[in-house]
Design an enzyme around this catalytic site. Sequence first.
Site, PDB file in Angstrom:
ATOM      1  N   GLY A 161       0.824  -1.204   0.000  1.00  0.00           N
ATOM      2  CA  GLY A 161       0.000   0.000   0.000  1.00  0.00           C
ATOM      3  C   GLY A 161       0.863   1.261   0.000  1.00  0.00           C
ATOM      4  N   SER A 162       0.330   2.262   0.641  1.00  0.00           N
ATOM      5  CA  SER A 162       0.948   3.584   0.580  1.00  0.00           C
ATOM      6  C   SER A 162       2.287   3.670   1.280  1.00  0.00           C
ATOM      7  CB  SER A 162       0.005   4.623   1.207  1.00  0.00           C
ATOM      8  OG  SER A 162      -1.252   4.532   0.597  1.00  0.00           O
TER       9      SER A 162
END
Lengths: 630, 377
Positions: free
Chosen positions: A332-333
């Site tokens: 993810g981020s």
Amino acid sequence: MSVRGLIKDSWRERRLFEQRTIVVVILIGLLSSLLLGRLLWLQVLRYDHYTQLSQGNRVRVEPLPAARGIIYDRRGEVLADNQPTYQLELIPEEVPDVETTLAGLVRIGLIEAAAIEDLKKLIRSRRSFESIPVRLRLDDQEIARFAVNRFRFPGVDIQTRLARNYPLGEIGVHALGYVGAISEADLKNIAREAYAGTSTIGKLGIESAYEQDLRGENGRREQLVNARGRPIENLQTLERELIFRPSRRGQDLFLTLDLNVQNTAEKAMANRRGALIALDPNNGDVLALVSHPGFDPNLFARGLSNEEFSALNTDPDRPLFNRALRGTYPPGSTIKPLVALAGLQYGVITPEDVHYCVGYFTLPGSSRRFRDWQRRGHGPVNMRAAISRSCDPYFYSLADRLGVDRLHNFLGQFGLEAPSGIDIGGEKSGILPSREWKRSAFRNPQEQVWFPGETVIFGIGQGYMTSTPLQVAQMTATLAMRGAAWRPRLVAALRDPQTGERQELAPEAMPVVTLKDNNFWKIAIDGMRAVMEGGTASAAARGARYSIAGKSGTAQVVAIAQGEQYDADALDERLRDHAWFVAFAPIEAPRIVVAVLIENGGGGSGVAAPVARQVMDAYLLPQINEANGT
Amino acid sequence: MIRENVESTSTRALTLTARVLSTLRIDGPLVLALSSIALIGLLVLYSASGGNWAVVLRGAVRLLLGGLLMLVLAQIRPSMLRRISPFMYGAGLLLLLIVELVGDVGKGAQRWLDLGFMRFQPSEIMKLAVPMACAWWLHERPVPPSPSSLVILAALIVLPTGLVMIQPDLGTSLLIAMAGLTVVFLAGLSLRLIVSLMVLAVAAAWAGWEFLLREYQRQRVLTFLNPEADPLGSGYHIIQSTIAIGSGGVFGKGYLRGSQSQLEFLPERSTDFVFAVIGEEFGLLGILILLSLYLYVVARSLWLANQMRDTYARLLAGSFAALFFVYVFINAGMVSGLLPVVGVPLPLISYGGTSMVTLLAGFGILMSLYANRKLAA
């Protein structure tokens, strides 16, 4: 009858008797020679053979198992030691009938009926004079029950052995691993001689990886036994050199784990499924390694029943699964700072370039919308703001401009493509996708082509990309150290308990990541500082007495269809997003890196960031207090 | 002067001893050899019993009892012995029948008769009574025996042998048969007949194997043929005893140092397998000394037998002499793995049972026969 026949002829009779006596003497001579020949054969010609047989007959080699090395945390707290316990052992060659003996032990409730098949296999696989444990850790009642029935079980006896003990139970189990009964499979990989008298072997984690160091060296003692196999005192008249070789204790291990940090991490993760890694980025020391839920390694050390094992094995929370090393999740981020760095490195973007975030991104000539996590968008964002607010469209666009090859090559330098090489086994690697990877991963030629849309979501750590919590922690550590990387390690030193000599293991440097401009590091890290100062995770940084750089992340479990809204409450708990948080502190001279993953935790900042904060506090505050003299 | 005095004293002592012995009707050399063996036996028994004085003491008592019986029997006149021979045989046969009907079972065999004050093996009597009866039968009759005479002799031998065999006690029945057969052999049984009898014996052996032998007896024979086939079961005795003997080597491991014996690997080490203890602790040398003593006893007995004038005495004495060797050979042979294990004790050394008493009684009779060799029967 003739007269001569009736009247006895004494002279003739005597002659006859003399003749017969001679025949008898000859026969006696022949038989005596036969006997003599036999004795010569036994006592002269085959003397050596029978001498050896008689030696083997009276001397039994009794192995003296070595005490396993003790495992300490970095400050000398005991994580694993040995405790004397009683166990039931069986010597096959002294047991008249293994089958009935085992059945009898079941009848008096010392072993389970279900375990018989495994025990029989184990008995067959070991040598007949070896003492084989059939039941570990007997309690007082069981000892008493066996004692009254002992006469019925020749060849079975209670032995005192040192058994592995984990005083802290679950704490750190996925780093420590555990010891368990030597299985048939284990026997194929070990030197049997070295394990004579040892009934357990390291199965996972440190216990397995450092098995050679921990197990020590078994000794042996030759013992005079009588025909019933019972040890007897060395009769004065039978004195002979009986070999006595004492065992050598295994090496003690000093781990990099900090029990204080580990405890804090375990507590912070309580009731959650997930993983946490805390590293010292200056040398790769693993300060805490958590995979939750865990299990009590003592269960294995004492020998757990089939039911207990299947309960652990079928638990939907998978306590036996080491999420920290083997769980692969989309990062993810958490990779956004790296994607930003890639943009700088390849010159496709400058920190000041402003992207106007409208809440989604579309590829040229396509109507497909790649949405931002915040529906209304972030408006104009530069690099720092894009990182601190985790603006997805900024990175969609950046990834599209970088292209999959450059993205893959750059991220690969941060350890996302291969296992980190931590010093315990069982580690897996996530996937760092590339065109080549896709070609080999799919069989269908249509699927082997890399699509531009796949690059877009790659930019926010979604899509094909997966990483283990350890890889994410390693990536963060490399970033924190501005490119310098160390192989993560759990064991810092070994100590020989015999001499007290301590052998420090040198940390191992990994290839350094160099950028065109060293200032690039500061730009990315500033973005992560901003995350904690007014950004997505500012709540978690409140009141911190040291500077923190962090980044949250969310790993999608289910893909949200176009035009649909992610609604956590409506989703089954197990389909909710995984929450990530990575952080390091202090920013200028990082001493700790933390990566937290909480399965189905939702957003990273809300659930995972406070966990990371507690862990950093646990490690840094005592140091700060000490430096301040408080 | 002094020297002459000493010599004369010792000469006088010797003549005194000789006079005492002849008064007691005892053969000095034979008694000396027997005592040597018996003393060696007690020595070995101490080691074989694991230093158990009680066992040695009981052995000594039994030895004394046997010696006493020997002395008593040596006084009995041979004519008297001859006359009671058939009655003794008859009584023995009767007792065997009684044992068969009401005897105590010990070690899976009916052998004992409980007389209230002592347990008693009638088969032991037969070891003496059978040769005595055979010799008695042949005494008045021409030798070599006539065919009709042989039928009677065969019956005299087969009846008790069969009764003991069905007890079942293979070893003793074998010894009883041997005792009778040696008498018949010494009486000059034609060699042609012996060969045909041997053929018959083979046939009988086959029949016996098929119909008579109990499972454990067959097992013993089979084990003998291949002891390693059942090392923990029926082959265990032989394997352990050959290890004991073999590991003794030429000089032995030393007194009380036989690991096989001291650590109880050797079963029945103070009874039937005591020979292995000797082999282990005293080696080939010790065994040779012991065997020499045994052979001396046999040779002396045979020589004495040849001095005797009447048929009964000669045959009986000769039979005892030959039988003594048979004892030794069967025991040593079985313990060293040459013969199947049949439960024959080593004469004068093996502990337990009444065989020592029987043996010494036999020698008592032999001495009586010799002492009265010149008397017309």
